[in-house]
Design an enzyme around this catalytic site. Structure first.
Site, PDB file in Angstrom:
ATOM      1  N   GLU A   1      31.795 -42.549 -11.697  1.00 27.68           N
ATOM      2  CA  GLU A   1      30.460 -43.046 -11.345  1.00 27.68           C
ATOM      3  C   GLU A   1      29.388 -42.522 -12.305  1.00 27.68           C
ATOM      4  O   GLU A   1      29.363 -41.333 -12.639  1.00 27.68           O
ATOM      5  CB  GLU A   1      30.143 -42.614  -9.916  1.00 27.68           C
ATOM      6  CG  GLU A   1      28.792 -43.058  -9.399  1.00 27.68           C
ATOM      7  CD  GLU A   1      28.474 -42.481  -8.021  1.00 27.68           C
ATOM      8  OE1 GLU A   1      27.582 -43.020  -7.350  1.00 27.68           O
ATOM      9  OE2 GLU A   1      29.117 -41.473  -7.631  1.00 27.68           O
TER      10      GLU A   1
ATOM     11  N   LYS B   1      26.169 -50.479  -4.726  1.00 28.22           N
ATOM     12  CA  LYS B   1      26.595 -49.488  -3.731  1.00 28.22           C
ATOM     13  C   LYS B   1      25.889 -49.708  -2.396  1.00 28.22           C
ATOM     14  O   LYS B   1      24.658 -49.782  -2.326  1.00 28.22           O
ATOM     15  CB  LYS B   1      26.301 -48.088  -4.280  1.00 28.22           C
ATOM     16  CG  LYS B   1      26.822 -46.935  -3.447  1.00 28.22           C
ATOM     17  CD  LYS B   1      26.595 -45.632  -4.209  1.00 28.22           C
ATOM     18  CE  LYS B   1      27.128 -44.414  -3.487  1.00 28.22           C
ATOM     19  NZ  LYS B   1      26.965 -43.185  -4.307  1.00 28.22           N
TER      20      LYS B   1
ATOM     21  N   CYS C   1      31.734 -44.243  -4.575  1.00 23.53           N
ATOM     22  CA  CYS C   1      31.526 -42.892  -4.046  1.00 23.53           C
ATOM     23  C   CYS C   1      31.332 -42.864  -2.524  1.00 23.53           C
ATOM     24  O   CYS C   1      32.309 -43.011  -1.800  1.00 23.53           O
ATOM     25  CB  CYS C   1      30.380 -42.219  -4.792  1.00 23.53           C
ATOM     26  SG  CYS C   1      30.446 -40.393  -4.704  1.00 23.53           S
TER      27      CYS C   1
END
Length: 284
Positions: free
Chosen positions: A43, A116, A153
């Protein structure tokens, strides 16, 4: 294609974008030389993990997806090597900012951008200051080597995200990550729970999982984070096929049999026996 070889890349990064891109490029080339077909960097690899604090100047790191120099670079590399590369970047979209990833297919085409969905906010991981929650929904991209779901994540801790991508037809799930020590709880080590939750997604959805983290210490004093690496690949049984340690630079590479995975998913009956009508509380 019945089998696909995947790689999770792991490295430490500085705030030199050109050096970081060169490091990831070198790792991609090395993984491709070992037969990897879908190669996952970690990331926000263009720089340090700037979300440790709330410095306004760090918004200058963001770029639009269109014409993004790092995306263009990896599009050319993917085309040259004939590999798929999901590329993480800090996206500027008009006045909005997202933690995003572009799925670059083996011909260099950008198949789309995922933003995200779950944004953390805590000591050392102050992402809500920078990123708006994503509006793309959980996606599946049909690449040359299989249909892949990619989330980022904090998304990896949510079983709903993994289930949504598998329901949409993902053959494999990919999670680029930046995670390490907790500045407020230095004695707490989340490495094993971090791996276990994704292994749980693999088992509950009968799907392979690839997770790529960074390594190294960033920052000084009480706000420093030591990223614990431990990037890995596991199969639909949750068995680890490849894993890196907490400090090494390199690639965790493994081959997954997609036909075998599909047979196991059908025979386990997880999707046959689902009762969505009983799960409405999950969406409330």
């Amino acid at each position: 294609m019945s089998t696909v070889t995947v790689a999770a890349l792991q490295a430490a990064f500085t705030d030199d974008v050109a050096a970081n891109v060169a490091r990831v490029t070198e790792l991609v080339r090395a993984a491709a030389a070992r037969g990897a077909q879908i190669i996952l960097p970690s990331e926000l690899f263009e720089g340090v993990y700037f979300c440790r604090g709330q410095a306004e100047d760090d918004f200058a790191r963001a770029r639009p997806a269109e014409g993004h120099p790092t995306l263009r670079h990896f599009q050319a590399l993917a085309h040259e090597l004939g590999v798929v590369i999901p590329v993480s970047f800090f996206e500027a979209a008009g006045p909005e900012h997202y933690n995003s990833i572009a799925i670059i297919d083996a011909d260099g085409k950008n198949l789309g951008v995922y933003r995200k969905s779950h944004i953390p906010d805590g000591p050392g991981y102050q992402e809500k200051f920078f990123f708006k929650p994503g509006n793309t929904g959980f996606q599946v991209h049909r690449t040359r080597f299989g249909a892949i779901g990619v989330a980022i994540c904090w998304d990896q801790w949510f079983p709903e995200a993994a289930r949504a991508m598998t329901l949409a037809g993902a053959d494999l799930l990919f999670y680029p990550t930046a995670i390490g020590s907790e500045p407020e709880e230095p004695e707490f080590d989340s490495r094993d729970p971090w791996q276990r939750v994704m292994i749980g997604h693999a088992v509950a959805n009968a799907v392979g999982v690839v997770a790529a983290n960074r390594v190294g210490k960033e920052g000084t004093g009480p706000d420093a984070i030591t990223f614990y690496g431990s990037s890995f690949v596991c199969d639909h049984r949750g068995d680890k096929l490849a894993e890196l340690d907490r400090t090494e630079t390199g690639a965790a590479i493994a081959t997954i049999d997609l036909a075998k995975t599909a047979r196991a998913r059908a025979s386990m009956g997880f999707f046959r026996d689902r009762r969505p009508e009983l799960y409405k509380r999950l969406a409330e």
